[in-house]
Design a protein around this motif. Structure first.
Motif, short mmCIF file in Angstrom:
data_model
loop_
_atom_site.label_atom_id
_atom_site.label_comp_id
_atom_site.label_asym_id
_atom_site.label_seq_id
_atom_site.Cartn_x
_atom_site.Cartn_y
_atom_site.Cartn_z
N GLY A 1 0.82 -1.21 0.00
CA GLY A 1 0.00 0.00 0.00
C GLY A 1 0.85 1.26 0.00
N LEU A 2 1.90 1.29 0.80
CA LEU A 2 2.79 2.45 0.82
C LEU A 2 3.50 2.63 -0.51
N LEU A 3 3.88 1.49 -1.13
CA LEU A 3 4.56 1.58 -2.43
C LEU A 3 3.62 2.14 -3.50
N VAL A 4 2.36 1.71 -3.47
CA VAL A 4 1.39 2.21 -4.44
C VAL A 4 1.12 3.69 -4.22
N TYR A 5 0.96 4.06 -2.96
CA TYR A 5 0.71 5.47 -2.65
C TYR A 5 1.89 6.34 -3.07
N ALA A 6 3.11 5.91 -2.79
CA ALA A 6 4.29 6.70 -3.17
C ALA A 6 4.42 6.77 -4.69
N SER A 7 4.11 5.68 -5.38
CA SER A 7 4.19 5.68 -6.84
C SER A 7 3.19 6.65 -7.45
N VAL A 8 1.96 6.65 -6.91
CA VAL A 8 0.94 7.56 -7.43
C VAL A 8 1.34 9.01 -7.16
N ALA A 9 1.88 9.28 -5.96
CA ALA A 9 2.29 10.65 -5.63
C ALA A 9 3.40 11.14 -6.56
N ILE A 10 4.35 10.25 -6.86
CA ILE A 10 5.44 10.64 -7.74
C ILE A 10 4.94 10.83 -9.17
N LEU A 11 4.06 9.94 -9.61
CA LEU A 11 3.53 10.06 -10.97
C LEU A 11 2.68 11.32 -11.14
N SER A 12 2.11 11.83 -10.05
CA SER A 12 1.27 13.02 -10.16
C SER A 12 2.05 14.24 -10.62
N PHE A 13 3.37 14.24 -10.42
CA PHE A 13 4.19 15.35 -10.89
C PHE A 13 4.40 15.30 -12.40
N PHE A 14 3.99 14.18 -13.03
CA PHE A 14 4.07 14.05 -14.48
C PHE A 14 2.68 14.00 -15.10
N ALA A 15 1.73 14.66 -14.40
CA ALA A 15 0.34 14.63 -14.87
C ALA A 15 0.12 15.44 -16.13
N TYR A 16 1.14 16.18 -16.59
CA TYR A 16 1.00 16.88 -17.86
C TYR A 16 0.94 15.89 -19.03
N PRO B 1 -8.48 15.31 -4.88
CA PRO B 1 -8.16 16.42 -3.96
C PRO B 1 -6.91 16.13 -3.12
N MET B 2 -6.68 14.87 -2.78
CA MET B 2 -5.50 14.53 -1.98
C MET B 2 -4.22 14.79 -2.78
N ILE B 3 -4.24 14.45 -4.06
CA ILE B 3 -3.07 14.70 -4.90
C ILE B 3 -2.83 16.21 -5.04
N GLN B 4 -3.89 16.97 -5.20
CA GLN B 4 -3.74 18.43 -5.34
C GLN B 4 -3.19 19.04 -4.06
N GLN B 5 -3.64 18.58 -2.90
CA GLN B 5 -3.09 19.07 -1.64
C GLN B 5 -1.62 18.68 -1.51
N PHE B 6 -1.29 17.48 -1.96
CA PHE B 6 0.10 17.02 -1.90
C PHE B 6 1.00 17.90 -2.76
N GLN B 7 0.53 18.27 -3.96
CA GLN B 7 1.32 19.12 -4.83
C GLN B 7 1.42 20.55 -4.29
N MET B 8 0.36 21.02 -3.66
CA MET B 8 0.43 22.35 -3.04
C MET B 8 1.44 22.37 -1.91
N LEU B 9 1.56 21.25 -1.19
CA LEU B 9 2.54 21.17 -0.10
C LEU B 9 3.95 21.36 -0.63
N PHE B 10 4.22 20.85 -1.81
CA PHE B 10 5.55 20.97 -2.41
C PHE B 10 5.67 22.18 -3.34
N MET B 11 4.66 23.09 -3.30
CA MET B 11 4.68 24.30 -4.12
C MET B 11 4.85 23.97 -5.60
N HIS B 12 4.24 22.87 -6.02
CA HIS B 12 4.35 22.45 -7.41
C HIS B 12 3.35 23.23 -8.26
N ARG B 13 3.79 23.69 -9.42
CA ARG B 13 2.94 24.43 -10.34
C ARG B 13 2.76 23.62 -11.61
N TYR B 14 1.52 23.31 -11.90
CA TYR B 14 1.19 22.48 -13.05
C TYR B 14 1.39 23.27 -14.34
#
Length: 273
Positions: free
Chosen positions: A14-29, A40-53
């Protein structure tokens, strides 16, 4: 035991899947991964890292917020358009009147090499002294600054502009009593001068405050102040965490805003100093 081993294995998967999804979210372009931006959880995660889509097409959902995280006054779009005259209202939480919003604007404008500000009455004076005098000695509700724009890419220079910053505060020596609620006739007419608004009728049973507005607290009822121990900040410097303002608070904040705005309006119309 076998059950514990299976449990540990499931947790790790479960942790591996969650970490993989979180990392892949930075390549959502990438189009096959855009579905991740619906979470919404992914968007909050990206806001935490000040990521700009950034992508050729917008994501399925967008978070739209105010400019408080960067610049609360909202003057940068106007400065980038090199406007000749800018009027801004500063009602940010600043009980000590440090003029932090203007200071932040000065710093960001320097970083972007966009423009600089000066005192039109004495252009050679340092801005730090100008802000200090406005905070401590200012007899007006607004601050007038000149704007000197930097040359554009082709070398052309834009004419200087003007910034009128209206700061929500009580002027020195303010002894105006707490006013009554707003009425339709008052809203349709000219705002009354300071001290000429109808005072709030004394009614202890209804919790109406009696006294100058400078001592008016943000509590819903004076009895909740516990003799002053829980009074909090005084008018108009209520904290943003205070979500229990009454219609009487609203009326007095509006009245103060109208009083501070009137000299600025007269100045803009050529009828004041």
């Amino acid at each position: 035991s076998r059950s514990c081993s299976i449990y540990v294995w499931l947790v790790h998967v479960g942790l591996l899947v969650y970490a993989s999804v979180a990392i892949l979210s930075f390549f959502a372009y990438i189009r096959p991964l855009q579905w991740l931006m619906r979470s919404p959880m992914i968007q909050q995660f990206q806001m935490l890292f000040m990521h700009r889509y950034k992508a050729a097409t917008p994501p399925p959902y967008l978070y739209i917020s105010d400019g408080g995280l960067i610049e609360p006054l909202g003057i940068f779009p106007l400065l980038r358009r090199r406007m000749r005259r800018i009027v801004v209202s500063d009602a940010a939480e600043d009980a000590e009147l440090t003029m932090r919003c203007i200071r932040d604007a000065l710093a960001i404008c320097r970083e972007e090499r966009l423009c600089s500000f000066y005192d039109p009455d004495d252009p050679h004076r340092d801005m730090e002294f100008v802000l200090q005098d406005f905070s401590r000695l200012g007899a007006s509700g607004f601050l007038h600054l000149g704007i000197r724009y930097e040359p554009m890419a082709d070398g052309t220079r834009t004419p200087d502009g003007e910034l009128f910053c209206l700061r929500m505060r009580l002027l020195p020596g303010d002894a105006v009593p707490v006013r009554a609620l707003l009425t339709e006739d008052e809203l349709l007419g000219q705002p009354p001068p300071p001290g000429y608004a109808p005072p709030a009728p004394p009614d202890p049973s209804a919790g109406v405050f009696e006294g100058p507005r400078s001592a008016y607290t943000g509590a819903c009822c004076p009895s909740w102040e516990c003799g002053g121990f829980l009074a909090g900040r005084r008018f108009p410097n209520y904290g943003v965490g205070n979500q229990f303002l009454t219609p009487l608070h609203f009326a007095n904040l509006c009245g103060l805003g109208a009083e501070l705005s009137r000299p600025l309006v007269d100045r803009m119309r050529g009828r004041g100093p």
